[in-house]
Scaffold this active site. Structure first.
Site, short mmCIF file in Angstrom:
data_model
loop_
_atom_site.label_atom_id
_atom_site.label_comp_id
_atom_site.label_asym_id
_atom_site.label_seq_id
_atom_site.Cartn_x
_atom_site.Cartn_y
_atom_site.Cartn_z
N ASP A 1 37.47 -24.98 -39.79
CA ASP A 1 38.58 -25.39 -38.93
C ASP A 1 39.77 -25.07 -39.72
O ASP A 1 39.80 -24.80 -40.86
CB ASP A 1 38.39 -26.52 -38.14
C1 BGC Z 1 40.73 -26.62 -33.41
C2 BGC Z 1 39.85 -25.37 -33.08
C3 BGC Z 1 40.57 -24.03 -32.97
C4 BGC Z 1 41.76 -23.93 -34.10
C5 BGC Z 1 42.49 -22.69 -34.00
C6 BGC Z 1 41.89 -26.18 -34.47
O1 BGC Z 1 42.75 -27.35 -34.51
O2 BGC Z 1 40.16 -27.66 -33.76
O3 BGC Z 1 39.07 -25.87 -32.12
O4 BGC Z 1 39.92 -23.03 -32.78
O5 BGC Z 1 42.42 -25.31 -33.98
O6 BGC Z 1 43.36 -22.81 -32.91
#
Ligand code: BGC
Length: 702
Positions: free
Chosen positions: A267
């Site tokens: 993530d």
């Molecule tokens: C979130 C993810 C997301 C990523 C990219 C993160 O903060 O937890 O679900 O895909 O950001 O935007």
């Protein structure tokens, strides 16, 4: 095809320097919507330089208007880098790109996997035109705590339902429209992230391995079996190990047991966060821990870019393991077609308006996502009726929900627009005084919380309906008006007080572009409600987490006696306000005559059938739900668990016999030695219109 790609990917890998290989694992964010929602372009000369050097293999773009930047970044990659490898372009297409569908928690209430599949296929069609190859969806986190704002992004509390929905999304994103494999799906957030302690985002998740395997991992297994290309590890910690560095889950379970061959991505900056988690002292250690844990691609932080080279040279990371990760990325690039044409689908300019056929699917899904919770003979309202409209959410312009950046936000049909178009004569009241002095007999109060209040980083302590909204309902009721409460929210809210003064309650969630039209259709009866809750609605915040498929306790509470020494609260009820699977209709469905064609199950499936009768003149759809209870197993098993469902259409007065095939697999679970099988002994098979159905028959496995 795969074999051919594999050979090509291998040839390319052989030509790469160590730094170029590492570059394939590094993702750069090219746009930022932080702060006031104003977009900043983060793709600067430094980033272009890194692309030229082959040190960036993937980019993440959060907004439509990055298309020119994507094109330029691709151009630099394929024209100015040594090996001319195009970039993979990722984005979070959660519930639509241009056309916005209901929030995932809402569409899960439709129990209509075919419509969900079609919504994902449309998202793929629209997103690929903007140059996007990978979506960070679907989110498969089982969520049983409505304080957690991200409950909005998933399918609720049930693993089977979430698994069926996972398959629908993966199929829709990846396989539709003859554009096979052009928008790759990412299953997130592996795994258990929805169990964040106290509902606080990014928090620790304390989950035993049985619970992980039998509940939280199940939708991921379904998504992987459906062919998802990527998996994203969550931000959280399970059993004291951050998922970003959790070799047990990423390498042993995901790779070996589930035989997942696709790409594992971290993530956002999660490798870097290993320092804050306290398992890495610096970015070098963070890179090592994340890579060893099983992360192929680092999203947005740069620990891999800065330290993997040295870690490999020092022998701390085996170059063969690195090669395997790089091969997975290269394979994905071949599979999604960008190796042949880096601008695949991008040449077309985006649509100038929302395509009507896309909107039609958005509308159908929104119609079926709305859940009617209470109706004391007041709905549907008469078309053309005069109504008072009020409440804190009445004039909301954003009915699309979190995680969307559609260019067409102003095309949303708002609640007032929807009601007026439906033919209602709306009198808008902004105060209780205005409400009382109006002589209309019916009041609609829009309650809930703003769209921006659910989604990531939106944990809340108090999820009750605003007092002033409940007060409006109370005053209306005291003044002999009929009251309809419409809940607009990305999460389940506490309605207990509000319910007392509501003759009808409609849970509208955030429904996307068709919000006002779909809601008005339900209120007027043009649309017959068919949504069923994919989450339990708590009666009180003190009951959280509350979910229907909990384990039995040694001291179950009995309605019959008032024994204090049972599993209960001394200051309130243990029962939910509305159970999982519940939702009313304007039709009246009656279930009878549950028959199993055998009361013994072997490897031959047993047929379960039940008659559903529509005892009204109104045609409607009903979700017939089958639940299983393993009465005595090797480990304690849930009191009831959804194992199958069918959404059926019945004309007025029609009777239908609905048949399910019960297989051993539906009775199986992960035992303490991790084998997946079913135990001999007694099972109960329940069928009905919600999780509290009492209609059951016993089945024995010998
Ligand atoms: C979130 C993810 C997301 C990523 C990219 C993160 O903060 O937890 O679900 O895909 O950001 O935007």
């Amino acid at each position: 095809m795969k074999k051919e790609y594999y050979e090509k990917a291998k040839q390319l890998l052989f030509q790469m320097t160590l730094q170029e290989k590492i570059g394939q694992l590094c993702q750069k964010n090219i746009g930022d919507t932080s702060g006031l929602g104003e977009e900043k372009n983060l793709i600067n000369e430094d980033a272009y330089d890194k692309i030229r050097q082959g040190r960036i293999g993937l980019i993440l773009q959060p907004a439509w208007n990055m298309i020119d930047d994507i094109r330029e970044a691709q151009r630099v990659a394929v024209e100015e880098s040594r090996l001319k490898v195009p970039l993979l372009v990722h984005s979070d297409i959660i519930h639509g790109f241009d056309t916005i569908f209901p929030l995932p928690i809402a569409s899960a209430c439709s129990f209509n996997t075919e419509l969900i599949r079609r919504s994902a296929a449309i998202s793929a069609t629209e997103a690929t035109v903007a140059g996007i190859n990978v979506t960070h969806a679907p989110m498969l986190d089982i969520a049983r705590d409505p304080r957690w704002g991200r409950i909005a992004e998933g399918a609720g509390e049930d693993a089977y339902l979430a698994g069926e929905i996972a398959k629908a999304y993966v199929k829709g994103f990846q396989e539709d429209n003859g554009r096979s494999e052009c928008l790759s799906a990412t299953l997130k957030h592996f795994a258990g992230y929805g169990a964040a302690e106290a509902g606080r985002d990014y928090n620790t998740c304390e989950l035993g391995e049985r619970t992980m395997r039998n509940t939280y991992l199940r939708p991921f297994k379904a998504g992987i079996d459906a062919g998802a290309k990527l998996v994203m590890a969550g931000f959280h910690t399970v059993d004291s190990v951050p998922m970003t560095a959790n070799a047990k889950y990423l390498r042993k379970i995901l790779r070996k047991e589930f035989t997942f061959e696709g790409v594992v991505i971290s993530d956002w900056c999660a490798p870097y966060e290993l320092i804050a988690h306290g398992i890495a002292e610096n970015e070098r250690e963070a890179a090592l821990a994340a890579f060893q844990g099983g992360i192929d691609v680092e999203m947005c932080s740069d620990c891999y870019d800065r330290f993997l080279n040295e870690l490999i040279t020092a022998g701390l990371i085996d170059e063969k393991t690195l090669d395997a990760a790089v091969l997975r990325i290269l394979m994905l690039k071949f599979e999604c077609g960008i190796m042949e044409d880096p601008y695949l689908f991008m040449r077309k300019s985006g649509a100038c308006e929302l395509p009507p056929d896309h909107l039609q699917v958005a509308e159908k899904l929104a119609d079926e996502s709305i859940v009617l919770l209470k109706n004391e003979n007041i709905l549907p309202l008469k078309p053309g009726e005069k109504i008072i409209v009020t409440g804190s959410r009445c004039f909301d312009a954003n009915l699309l929900g979190c995680w969307q950046s559609s260019r067409f936000i102003t095309d949303t049909i708002t609640y007032p627009q929807g009601l007026e178009k439906e033919g209602f004569h709306c009198h808008y009241a902004s105060t209780a005084q205005e409400l009382i002095s109006d002589d209309c007999g019916t009041v609609i109060v829009f309650v809930g919380e703003a769209a921006e209040n659910s989604g990531e980083a939106c944990s809340e302590q108090d999820i009750r309906i605003l007092e002033e909204d409940t007060e409006l309902l109370r005053i209306a009721k005291e003044n002999d008006k009929k009251t309809v409460c419409v809940v607009s929210s990305g999460r389940p809210m506490i309605l207990t007080e509000t319910e007392k003064y509501s003759d009808a309650i409609v849970y509208a969630w955030y429904l996307g572009h068709s919000a006002g039209k779909s809601l008005a259709g339900i209120l007027s009866g043009r649309v017959n409600p068919s949504g069923k809750l994919c989450v339990t609605l708590p009666r009180d915040m003190g009951q959280i987490p509350i979910y229907y498929n909990h384990l039995p306790t040694g001291r179950p509470r009995s309605e019959a006696d008032d024994n204090k020494f049972t599993s209960r609260y001394i200051d309130g009820s243990s029962e939910p306000l509305y159970p999982f699977g519940f939702g009313l209709s304007y039709s009246k469905f009656i279930y009878e005559n549950l028959i199993l064609d055998s009361d013994v199950i072997t490897d031959v499936p047993v047929k379960a059938s039940i008659t559903v009768e529509n005892q009204s003149d109104t045609a409607g759809k009903e979700t017939v739900q089958l639940y299983v209870h393993d009465v005595c197993a090797q480990i304690s098993r849930p009191v009831k668990e959804l194992a199958a469902f069918q959404k059926v259409y019945l004309n007025g007065r029609e009777r239908k016999t609905i048949t399910f095939k019960i297989t051993e697999e539906m009775l199986s679970y992960y035992h303490s030695d991790n084998t997946f099988c079913c135990d001999p002994g007694l099972f109960e098979i329940y069928i009905g219109g919600d999780s509290e159905t009492k209609i059951f028959k016993s089945l024995r496995k010998i």
